[in-house]
Design a protein around this motif. Sequence first.
Motif, short mmCIF file in Angstrom:
data_model
loop_
_atom_site.label_atom_id
_atom_site.label_comp_id
_atom_site.label_asym_id
_atom_site.label_seq_id
_atom_site.Cartn_x
_atom_site.Cartn_y
_atom_site.Cartn_z
N ALA A 3 -12.35 -13.57 15.71
CA ALA A 3 -12.28 -13.78 14.26
C ALA A 3 -12.54 -12.46 13.53
O ALA A 3 -13.03 -11.49 14.11
CB ALA A 3 -13.30 -14.83 13.83
N TYR A 4 -12.23 -12.45 12.24
CA TYR A 4 -12.47 -11.28 11.40
C TYR A 4 -13.67 -11.57 10.50
O TYR A 4 -13.63 -12.48 9.68
CB TYR A 4 -11.24 -10.95 10.56
CG TYR A 4 -10.09 -10.44 11.38
CD1 TYR A 4 -9.97 -9.09 11.69
CD2 TYR A 4 -9.13 -11.32 11.88
CE1 TYR A 4 -8.91 -8.61 12.46
CE2 TYR A 4 -8.07 -10.87 12.66
CZ TYR A 4 -7.97 -9.51 12.94
OH TYR A 4 -6.93 -9.05 13.71
N ALA A 5 -14.73 -10.78 10.66
CA ALA A 5 -15.97 -11.04 9.94
C ALA A 5 -15.78 -11.00 8.44
O ALA A 5 -16.36 -11.80 7.70
CB ALA A 5 -17.05 -10.04 10.37
N ASN A 6 -14.97 -10.05 7.95
CA ASN A 6 -14.81 -9.90 6.50
C ASN A 6 -14.05 -11.07 5.88
O ASN A 6 -14.11 -11.28 4.67
CB ASN A 6 -14.13 -8.58 6.17
CG ASN A 6 -12.70 -8.52 6.68
OD1 ASN A 6 -12.41 -8.96 7.79
ND2 ASN A 6 -11.81 -7.95 5.90
N LEU A 7 -13.36 -11.84 6.69
CA LEU A 7 -12.69 -13.05 6.20
C LEU A 7 -13.55 -14.29 6.39
O LEU A 7 -13.60 -15.18 5.53
CB LEU A 7 -11.34 -13.24 6.91
CG LEU A 7 -10.32 -12.11 6.76
CD1 LEU A 7 -9.05 -12.45 7.54
CD2 LEU A 7 -9.99 -11.87 5.29
N LEU A 8 -14.25 -14.35 7.53
CA LEU A 8 -15.01 -15.55 7.86
C LEU A 8 -16.31 -15.66 7.09
O LEU A 8 -16.66 -16.73 6.56
CB LEU A 8 -15.30 -15.58 9.37
CG LEU A 8 -16.17 -16.74 9.87
CD1 LEU A 8 -15.53 -18.08 9.56
CD2 LEU A 8 -16.42 -16.61 11.37
N LEU A 9 -17.06 -14.56 7.00
CA LEU A 9 -18.40 -14.65 6.39
C LEU A 9 -18.36 -15.11 4.94
O LEU A 9 -19.13 -16.02 4.57
CB LEU A 9 -19.11 -13.30 6.51
CG LEU A 9 -20.52 -13.26 5.89
CD1 LEU A 9 -21.43 -14.28 6.54
CD2 LEU A 9 -21.10 -11.86 5.99
N PRO A 10 -17.51 -14.56 4.06
CA PRO A 10 -17.51 -15.05 2.68
C PRO A 10 -17.22 -16.55 2.58
O PRO A 10 -17.79 -17.24 1.73
CB PRO A 10 -16.40 -14.21 2.01
CG PRO A 10 -16.32 -12.97 2.82
CD PRO A 10 -16.59 -13.41 4.22
N ARG A 11 -16.34 -17.04 3.46
CA ARG A 11 -16.03 -18.47 3.43
C ARG A 11 -17.24 -19.30 3.87
O ARG A 11 -17.53 -20.34 3.26
CB ARG A 11 -14.83 -18.75 4.34
CG ARG A 11 -14.35 -20.19 4.23
CD ARG A 11 -13.02 -20.40 4.92
NE ARG A 11 -13.13 -20.36 6.37
CZ ARG A 11 -12.58 -19.44 7.14
NH1 ARG A 11 -11.90 -18.45 6.60
NH2 ARG A 11 -12.71 -19.48 8.46
N LEU A 12 -17.94 -18.84 4.91
CA LEU A 12 -19.13 -19.57 5.35
C LEU A 12 -20.20 -19.60 4.26
O LEU A 12 -20.83 -20.64 4.01
CB LEU A 12 -19.70 -18.92 6.61
CG LEU A 12 -19.01 -19.21 7.94
CD1 LEU A 12 -19.77 -18.55 9.08
CD2 LEU A 12 -18.89 -20.70 8.19
N LEU A 13 -20.42 -18.45 3.63
CA LEU A 13 -21.44 -18.40 2.58
C LEU A 13 -21.08 -19.34 1.44
O LEU A 13 -21.95 -20.05 0.90
CB LEU A 13 -21.58 -16.96 2.06
CG LEU A 13 -22.05 -15.91 3.06
CD1 LEU A 13 -22.12 -14.54 2.39
CD2 LEU A 13 -23.40 -16.28 3.65
N ARG A 14 -19.81 -19.37 1.08
CA ARG A 14 -19.37 -20.22 -0.01
C ARG A 14 -19.47 -21.70 0.38
O ARG A 14 -20.00 -22.52 -0.39
CB ARG A 14 -17.93 -19.87 -0.38
CG ARG A 14 -17.38 -20.62 -1.58
CD ARG A 14 -16.04 -20.05 -2.01
NE ARG A 14 -15.06 -20.05 -0.93
CZ ARG A 14 -14.63 -18.96 -0.31
NH1 ARG A 14 -15.10 -17.76 -0.65
NH2 ARG A 14 -13.72 -19.04 0.65
N ASP A 15 -18.99 -22.05 1.55
CA ASP A 15 -19.00 -23.45 1.98
C ASP A 15 -20.41 -24.00 2.16
O ASP A 15 -20.66 -25.19 1.93
CB ASP A 15 -18.21 -23.61 3.28
CG ASP A 15 -16.72 -23.37 3.11
OD1 ASP A 15 -16.26 -23.31 1.94
OD2 ASP A 15 -16.02 -23.22 4.13
N ARG A 16 -21.34 -23.15 2.55
CA ARG A 16 -22.70 -23.60 2.82
C ARG A 16 -23.64 -23.37 1.63
O ARG A 16 -24.84 -23.66 1.74
CB ARG A 16 -23.25 -22.89 4.07
CG ARG A 16 -22.45 -23.20 5.32
CD ARG A 16 -22.99 -22.48 6.54
NE ARG A 16 -22.13 -22.70 7.70
CZ ARG A 16 -22.39 -22.24 8.93
NH1 ARG A 16 -23.51 -21.53 9.14
NH2 ARG A 16 -21.57 -22.48 9.92
N GLY A 17 -23.10 -22.83 0.55
CA GLY A 17 -23.90 -22.64 -0.65
C GLY A 17 -25.00 -21.59 -0.49
O GLY A 17 -26.05 -21.70 -1.12
N ILE A 18 -24.75 -20.59 0.35
CA ILE A 18 -25.74 -19.54 0.59
C ILE A 18 -25.53 -18.43 -0.44
O ILE A 18 -24.46 -17.85 -0.52
CB ILE A 18 -25.62 -18.98 2.02
CG1 ILE A 18 -25.79 -20.11 3.04
CG2 ILE A 18 -26.63 -17.88 2.27
CD1 ILE A 18 -25.53 -19.69 4.48
#
Length: 488
Positions: free
Chosen positions: A43-58
Motif C-alpha cells: 500500500a501507499y502510506a500517503n494515500l492510506l493514512l489520511p483515509r484511516l485518520l478520517r474514517d476513524r475520526g482521529i
Amino acid sequence: MRTRGDQGGGGGGSRTRRPPRPTRDHARNAAFDVVRAVDERDAYANLLLPRLLRDRGIKGRDAALATELAYGTLRGLGTYDAVIEMCSDRVPDPDVRDALRLGAHQLLRMRVPPHAAVGTTVDLVRLRIGAGAAKFVNAVLRKIGSRTLEEWVPIIAPDPADDPVGHLAIAYGHPRWIVSAFRDALGGPDEMPDLLDADNARPLVTLVARPGRSSVEELEAVGALPARYSPYAAYLREGDPGQIEAVAETRAAVQDEASQLVALALTRVPLEGDGDELWLDMCAGPGGKAGLLDAIATHGDLAGLSEEAGERAPAPGPVAFPGGARLVAADVQQHRARLVWQTTRDAAVLTADGLEPAWRPGVFDRVMLDAPCTGLGALRRRPEARWRRDPHGIAELGKLQRRLLGTALDAVRPGGVVAYVTCSPHLAETRVVVGDVVARRSDVEQLDARAYLPEADGLGDGPHAQFWPHRHGTDAMFLALLRKRPQA
C-alpha cells in the motif's frame, strides 16, 4: 515490502490466558495498520493514512502522532531492522516485526519516554497479536532501549573509514544505491549526513495560492505562514489542508515549493520572436504544476504587483508574465488527466501520449516536461518509496526521458522554451539526459536556469538548477531550461 529476511519463525507465541484488555490507542493502532498494509500489500502510506485518520475520526495531536509513527517508521526501516536483528534471537513474524519497528522508532528517534514507548507497543501487540508475542516484544524493545541511536550506529553499521556509503546507508536508513546516487549528484560526501537527515525529517505541508484565484494573505487568514521562496507559497503548520476553503475550491492546492518555482521559472524566460499565447504541460498528471501554470497563463504572474499602480514593483530578477495565454495539459493515463481537469480552470486537458503527440510540431511557445522519474527527490513525502525502488529500471526510464524531451523540443516553436523537470537528483535522470539530447540537436541551447530563480541560492554550478531538502527545505527537484533555436 521487505528490507531483510522474509521468513517467519517466531515471536508469535500462543495465548495461554486472557490478560486485562488494554485501552485502545487509536494513534498507534492506525500507524500499525498503515505499516502492516505497506509491508504486506504494498500500500501507499500517503494515500492510506489520511483515509484511516478520517474514517476513524482521529484528529489533532493523535493524528500528528499517528503520522509521525507511520511515516517515521517507514523511513527508518533499514536502520530499525538492523537493530532488531541484533537484539532478537529469532526472526520475528511479519506482524511482530512491524510492531517492533514502531517501538524502535519511538525509542530511537522520538521524544517518547522509554517506558511509554515499550509499554504502549507491548499493549498494542497484546491487543492485536497475542500475549506470547507481547512478552517477546517487551524483551526485544528493552534491549533496543538500552542504547541511543548514536550508540547503536557503530555496532550495526560498517566502519565509515572502510565503507562510507554502507555506513551512511545503515545510519540514516537509505538503500545503499540511493546513498551513492545522492553523493554523485552532490559532487562529494561533505553534505551527505545533512541531506540524509533532512530526507528523514517530516516535511512541512506547503500550499500554493494560485494567482488570480487565491492569495497568500487568504491562506494566512486560516493560519498558514508565508513561505521562504515562492511568492505564492505558504506553510500549513497543522490541520487538514482539504478543509481550507480555497483548497476545496481548487483556488489553492498542496504543492511543494520547488515544484512551484520550476513552473514559475518557465514563465519568466523571455521568448524570441512574436507571440506567447499557447503553452503545453506534456506529462501533467496529477496536476500540481498544471494548476499553477494555468493560473499564470490566464491571470499573469501577480507576485509583487502594486494595487495602486497595477504594475510590478521594482525588484531584481525576471519580469512577470502579464497573462493572456492558454495552457494545454496532457497525460497518457486517463485517470491522471481527469485529476488535471479537476484542478485546472481554463486549461484544455487531453488524454494523450507525449511520445505520439496529438498536436502539430512547433506550435507551443512554452513547454513543461515534468518527466516520469524514480521520485528520489520526494522520499520525505513517500516514506516507503526508498525501499521499493531499485536501480535496475533507471536505464529504461532514461530512454523514455530522452524520447519525451525530444518530442517536447519538437513541440515548441523556434524561439520558445522547454522546461525539463524531474523530482529526482539522480544524474542518469537529470544532467545525463539533458546532455545527451542537447548534444544530438543543433537547434537547442541550454539556458542558465538559476537566472530565473532569483529567490533561491545553492542551486549548483549551473546551467541547470538543483533543489535539495537540506539546503532549501524542498523536494530535490531538478530543472533545465532549453531554448529552441531557428535552424540556419
